[in-house]
Design a protein around this motif. Structure first.
Motif, short mmCIF file in Angstrom:
data_model
loop_
_atom_site.label_atom_id
_atom_site.label_comp_id
_atom_site.label_asym_id
_atom_site.label_seq_id
_atom_site.Cartn_x
_atom_site.Cartn_y
_atom_site.Cartn_z
N GLY A 68 0.95 -1.17 0.04
CA GLY A 68 -0.03 0.14 0.15
C GLY A 68 1.05 1.13 -0.06
O GLY A 68 0.23 2.31 -0.02
N GLU A 69 2.20 1.16 -0.09
CA GLU A 69 3.05 2.40 -0.11
C GLU A 69 2.91 2.89 -1.45
O GLU A 69 3.21 2.07 -2.47
N PRO A 105 3.18 2.33 -9.50
CA PRO A 105 3.70 1.68 -10.83
C PRO A 105 2.75 0.77 -11.36
O PRO A 105 2.85 0.34 -12.36
N LEU A 106 1.88 0.02 -10.43
CA LEU A 106 1.02 -1.20 -10.84
C LEU A 106 -0.15 -0.36 -11.76
O LEU A 106 -0.57 -1.09 -12.71
N LYS A 107 -0.41 0.94 -11.82
CA LYS A 107 -1.58 1.51 -12.57
C LYS A 107 -2.58 0.82 -12.51
O LYS A 107 -3.16 0.34 -11.41
N ASP A 108 -3.29 0.49 -13.73
CA ASP A 108 -4.56 -0.22 -14.08
C ASP A 108 -4.42 -1.61 -13.68
O ASP A 108 -5.24 -2.59 -13.65
N ALA A 164 -3.44 -2.75 -10.75
CA ALA A 164 -3.53 -2.66 -9.17
C ALA A 164 -4.61 -3.82 -8.66
O ALA A 164 -5.46 -3.64 -9.24
N PRO A 165 -4.10 -4.47 -7.87
CA PRO A 165 -5.20 -5.52 -7.41
C PRO A 165 -6.04 -4.89 -6.53
O PRO A 165 -6.01 -3.93 -5.78
N ASP A 166 -7.40 -5.40 -6.46
CA ASP A 166 -8.60 -5.05 -5.54
C ASP A 166 -8.36 -6.03 -4.24
O ASP A 166 -8.36 -7.23 -4.41
N GLY A 167 -8.72 -5.44 -3.19
CA GLY A 167 -8.88 -6.22 -1.88
C GLY A 167 -7.70 -6.80 -1.39
O GLY A 167 -7.98 -7.72 -0.28
N TRP A 168 -6.53 -6.44 -1.44
CA TRP A 168 -5.38 -7.07 -0.94
C TRP A 168 -5.20 -6.31 0.55
O TRP A 168 -5.39 -5.35 0.62
N LYS A 182 -7.51 -0.77 -3.65
CA LYS A 182 -8.55 -0.87 -4.64
C LYS A 182 -8.18 -0.23 -5.78
O LYS A 182 -7.41 0.96 -5.82
N ASN A 183 -8.42 -0.75 -6.82
CA ASN A 183 -8.10 -0.24 -8.25
C ASN A 183 -9.27 0.81 -8.38
O ASN A 183 -10.47 0.57 -8.81
N GLU A 184 -8.95 2.09 -8.54
CA GLU A 184 -9.97 3.28 -8.73
C GLU A 184 -9.48 4.04 -9.88
O GLU A 184 -8.64 4.88 -9.66
N GLY A 185 -10.32 3.81 -10.82
CA GLY A 185 -10.20 4.58 -12.22
C GLY A 185 -8.83 4.26 -12.76
O GLY A 185 -8.02 5.25 -13.24
N GLY A 186 -8.15 2.98 -12.65
CA GLY A 186 -6.98 2.83 -13.25
C GLY A 186 -5.73 3.07 -12.26
O GLY A 186 -4.73 3.19 -12.90
N LYS A 187 -6.02 3.30 -10.96
CA LYS A 187 -4.89 3.63 -10.24
C LYS A 187 -5.11 2.90 -8.72
O LYS A 187 -6.32 3.11 -8.32
#
Length: 404
Positions: free
Chosen positions: A259-260, A266-269, A271-275, A369-374
């Motif tokens: 979460g840093e 850098p994961l951009k779109d 980025a995983p959800d719910g970790w 949370k992947n929020e709008g590709g971020k």
């Protein structure tokens, strides 16, 4: 002869005056020698260096410490423990620094801690997370700012237990930090959930993860949940391959550091959800002390801070506070001053514990949370490192530091 004598006297007086200026200048500066893996870990350490610079500027703008300005001298250790020690030796012997600070990787941090012990020289570790920095093998001259692997695992385990998953897989970089994080998580999770099973461990070379084979091995073990310790470029490769192969679908993932912003951004779109992660949601921390830091950082650098920024800033502020309290840069006086030292940080007041030299800086725990590709952190809470739940028992700490 008279004119010559007068001329000689004037020249001598000028030489003496010039010579007198040199020690006066030196006496008006406190040198902090800082060693780190700048080339190897730029995602964290570029913001970290900015955080240090901001702290130095603020301290010097207020007159410095005990009437002396702070001067920061940095060296790159090439992510190599031997080079870290050589840089420390150069800083102490040639640059005549007053204190040592820094290290990102746990193996270089331990090398600097050993140097400090052997030389009886004060060392403030900002980032290295292995528990050996302050517990097993901790020494009199070494203090650490960030919460270590035990503390972060202890903050994550209650959330992991709530998931009620039995079969766990582990993936981590195969060096001191990764080994320490996994050991702490396994011990704490087993204590909280005795029926847990660890079905596979994937220990990867730092910076050289073979993401395809790692993801396949994890999938083959059919775990209910995954504990991930990878970070940086290794994390990005792991997430990309895991997404492609569906590894994370319907599986709980608990992950240190993800979460840093330096690792999530850098994961951009992808980025995983719910970790379930530890991290730094700079955009949502509304305390006055954090707002002051955020505003100052953005004004100076026209950028938002990362967790590294907070660590660099708080480390320099801690060094300054310790020197002010000691009234000296003498190593033994600094050790005495740091025991119980309280410091204001962007996360609130922290204390360096007398019993183990570990600061009580905490960490944010939440979900990705992947929020709008971020990637962002949501549902987060700050856990104070002073909470006894996140520290090993006092008797265990005392025993582990019996060589002090």
């Amino acid at each position: 002869m008279q004119p010559f004598r007068l001329h000689f006297g004037a020249a001598a007086a000028l030489a003496l005056a010039a010579g007198a200026l040199l020690p006066a200048h030196a006496q008006n500066v406190i040198k902090i020698g800082e060693v780190n893996s700048y080339k190897a870990q730029p995602a964290f350490l570029e913001p970290y260096k900015k955080g240090m610079e901001l702290a130095v500027d603020e301290i010097n703008a207020k007159g410095g410490v005990n009437g002396k300005k702070i001067e920061l001298i940095t060296r790159d250790d090439n992510a190599n423990p031997g080079d870290a020690v050589r840089m420390a030796e150069e800083l102490v012997s040639r640059e005549k620094v007053d204190v040592l600070a820094g290290a990102f990787l746990s193996n270089t941090g331990l090398a600097l801690a050993d140097f400090a012990k052997q030389k009886k020289f004060f060392y403030l570790a900002g980032e290295p997370l292995t528990d050996k920095m302050t517990w097993q093998g901790g020494n009199q001259y070494t203090f650490r700012l960030r919460p270590g692997t035990y503390m972060q695992a202890a903050m994550l385990v209650p959330e992991a237990v709530k998931q009620k998953k039995k079969r766990w897989a582990l993936v981590y970089p195969n060096y001191e930090y990764g080994q320490s994080a996994v050991a702490a998580f396994k011990n704490l999770l087993k204590a909280a959930q005795p029926d847990v099973e660890f079905v596979t461990e994937q220990a990867t070379p730092l910076g050289k993860v073979d993401a395809g084979s790692v993801v396949q091995a994890l999938a083959d073990a059919k775990p209910d949940a995954i504990f991930n310790v990878l970070f940086g470029a290794d994390l990005s490769k792991f997430v990309r391959e895991g997404n492609t192969r569906g590894l994370f679908k319907d599986r709980t993932v608990v992950s240190v550091l993800t979460g840093e912003p330096e690792y999530l951004d850098p994961l951009k779109d992808e980025a995983p959800d719910g970790w379930i992660v530890t991290g730094y949601p700079y955009y949502g921390v509304k305390t006055p002390e954090h707002k002051a830091f955020l505003d100052a950082y953005q004004a100076k650098f026209k950028d938002y801070p990362r967790l590294g920024s907070v660590v660099g800033y708080s480390m320099i502020k801690s060094a300054a506070a310790g020197i002010a309290k000691a009234g000296s840069t003498d190593a033994d006086k600094l050790v005495a001053a740091f025991k119980g030292l309280q410091v204001d940080s962007p996360f609130g007041k922290i204390t360096y514990r007398a019993e183990d030299h570990q600061s009580t800086m905490g960490a944010f725990v939440g979900k990705t949370k992947n929020e709008g590709g971020k990637g962002v952190m949501v549902d987060y809470v700050y856990y104070d490192g002073a909470d006894a739940r996140f520290q090993p028992p006092a008797a265990e700490v005392k025993k582990s530091r019996s060589a002090d």
